[in-house]
Scaffold this motif. Sequence first.
Motif, PDB file in Angstrom:
ATOM      1  N   ASP A  71      30.750  23.198  41.368  1.00  0.00           N
ATOM      2  CA  ASP A  71      29.603  23.381  42.015  1.00  0.00           C
ATOM      3  C   ASP A  71      29.555  22.125  43.072  1.00  0.00           C
ATOM      4  OD1 ASP A  71      25.884  23.554  41.436  1.00  0.00           O
ATOM      5  OD2 ASP A  71      27.001  23.835  43.400  1.00  0.00           O
TER       6      ASP A  71
ATOM      7  N   THR B 228      25.597  32.397  43.442  1.00  0.00           N
ATOM      8  CA  THR B 228      25.940  31.483  42.228  1.00  0.00           C
ATOM      9  C   THR B 228      25.056  30.420  42.357  1.00  0.00           C
ATOM     10  OG1 THR B 228      28.153  32.531  42.576  1.00  0.00           O
ATOM     11  CG2 THR B 228      27.547  30.724  40.809  1.00  0.00           C
TER      12      THR B 228
ATOM     13  N   GLN C  59      28.496  31.420  47.373  1.00  0.00           N
ATOM     14  CA  GLN C  59      28.381  30.224  46.840  1.00  0.00           C
ATOM     15  C   GLN C  59      26.625  30.289  46.668  1.00  0.00           C
ATOM     16  OE1 GLN C  59      29.484  27.301  45.820  1.00  0.00           O
ATOM     17  NE2 GLN C  59      31.665  28.177  46.161  1.00  0.00           N
TER      18      GLN C  59
ATOM     19  N   ARG D  36      41.604  30.514  43.984  1.00  0.00           N
ATOM     20  CA  ARG D  36      41.044  31.043  42.812  1.00  0.00           C
ATOM     21  C   ARG D  36      39.503  31.118  42.698  1.00  0.00           C
ATOM     22  NH1 ARG D  36      45.008  27.064  39.044  1.00  0.00           N
ATOM     23  NH2 ARG D  36      46.907  28.259  39.562  1.00  0.00           N
ATOM     24  N   ALA D  37      38.857  30.637  43.853  1.00  0.00           N
ATOM     25  CA  ALA D  37      37.420  30.729  43.889  1.00  0.00           C
ATOM     26  C   ALA D  37      36.946  30.727  45.240  1.00  0.00           C
ATOM     27  CB  ALA D  37      36.938  29.361  43.228  1.00  0.00           C
TER      28      ALA D  37
ATOM     29  N   THR E 136      42.382  23.924  44.523  1.00  0.00           N
ATOM     30  CA  THR E 136      42.328  24.665  43.095  1.00  0.00           C
ATOM     31  C   THR E 136      42.227  23.930  41.628  1.00  0.00           C
ATOM     32  OG1 THR E 136      44.632  24.823  42.638  1.00  0.00           O
ATOM     33  CG2 THR E 136      43.671  26.689  43.954  1.00  0.00           C
ATOM     34  N   PRO E 137      41.632  24.269  40.826  1.00  0.00           N
ATOM     35  CA  PRO E 137      41.116  25.419  40.491  1.00  0.00           C
ATOM     36  C   PRO E 137      39.962  25.622  41.440  1.00  0.00           C
ATOM     37  CG  PRO E 137      40.462  24.047  38.721  1.00  0.00           C
ATOM     38  CD  PRO E 137      41.435  23.190  39.460  1.00  0.00           C
TER      39      PRO E 137
ATOM     40  N   ASP F 162      36.591  25.383  40.894  1.00  0.00           N
ATOM     41  CA  ASP F 162      35.504  25.927  40.117  1.00  0.00           C
ATOM     42  C   ASP F 162      34.104  24.891  40.180  1.00  0.00           C
ATOM     43  OD1 ASP F 162      36.909  23.875  38.816  1.00  0.00           O
ATOM     44  OD2 ASP F 162      36.964  25.256  36.688  1.00  0.00           O
TER      45      ASP F 162
ATOM     46  N   GLY G 145      39.293  19.967  40.696  1.00  0.00           N
ATOM     47  CA  GLY G 145      38.354  20.525  39.551  1.00  0.00           C
ATOM     48  C   GLY G 145      37.813  19.360  39.035  1.00  0.00           C
TER      49      GLY G 145
ATOM     50  N   LEU H 174      35.445  28.975  47.432  1.00  0.00           N
ATOM     51  CA  LEU H 174      35.038  27.684  47.595  1.00  0.00           C
ATOM     52  C   LEU H 174      34.054  27.657  49.053  1.00  0.00           C
ATOM     53  CD1 LEU H 174      35.203  25.149  46.452  1.00  0.00           C
ATOM     54  CD2 LEU H 174      37.169  24.534  47.914  1.00  0.00           C
TER      55      LEU H 174
END
Length: 363
Positions: free
Chosen positions: A119, A166, A163, A154-155, A114-115, A117, A80, A157
């Motif tokens: 980009d 977003t 992807q 959690r995302a 993880t997390p 999040d 992260g 990825l």
Amino acid sequence: MTSAVRAAAVAALVLTGACALGAASPGKKLIEFGWDEPDTRFMREHIAQLQASPFDGCVFHVSFRLANGTQRNFSWDLWGRNRIPAALLDSARADLVATRFGRFRENFLRVNVTPGDLDWFEDHSALMSNLELAARLAKAGGCRGILLDTEPYRAPLWDLREQTKTHPHATDSLYAQVRHRGAEAMAALERGYPGLTVFLTFGYSEPLIQSVGYRKPVSDTRYALLVPFLDGMFGTASDSVVIVDGHEGSYSFRDPAQFAANADTMRRAVRRLVAQPERYTRRLSVGFGIWLDLNSDHVAWHVDRPESNYFTPAAFAVSVQAALDHADRYVWIYSQEPRWWTAAGGPQKLPAAYDSVLRAARR
């Protein structure tokens, strides 16, 4: 002796109880990874218990405390935006250095995505620092390397479709950026631990499984972006690095032919996905995972009636032997309900026959 004959012999040993611990299969190692995953303090305090198990090592995590006393899990926090100070891991490093692992040396520090999040186009310097820190810790503790759990808990990825929703970058530039991040990640790991082993829960094998053997586009799977990330890792890894595809997709295999076929797939069919097939072949180590209490979060695990489990002791013996036969080095046993070790000492919810299977397989 064929794989099937060896498996039958192991099953017979299980049924007759003739399962004394012997020498490990040449070059092959059994790794434990499950819900009884220890931290460094547990390993230090219970090393005798770990050594008494039928395993050669395990996957472990690192706990640390923030200034306010909150306990955190390094393995779940590192992928992260937050750079984790090395000083927070001093206690874990001391645990590893002080532990006399003896024969129980095939250990891997868990690294989760993880997390997750970030980009792909934003600053990754904190993540790269954390990866280097993880590798340094594994090296200081005499571990084989790190286990990179590539499941995005959690995302999304690795999901190209999510992807691009977003972050509307052009697909080609996104692929190139993810490949670059894979190269950066490998370089960071080697700065911390030159020539380490990177144990993937799954590598290229999972996008191939998701594509149903190329019958649908890999880009339509949840793991499309794992491909360029691994291209970056394999393309950057030095000649002394080993990258294990742990093939989590083998969790349910009971037929020895499945292990043989999937080993061949990892060595051959997967090459269609790979940017640099020759480098892939040189760095790859084929591995397999077996989930002892398969789907025990939905299906009952029978401690008193192991013959009612998906993996009966005899079926488990067949799978373990076949996995060892077709892996290059590592076979890992995953479990949720059974515990191979506990703080109280000894196993829990683990019929003795399954322990005997692994001890017999080592013969």
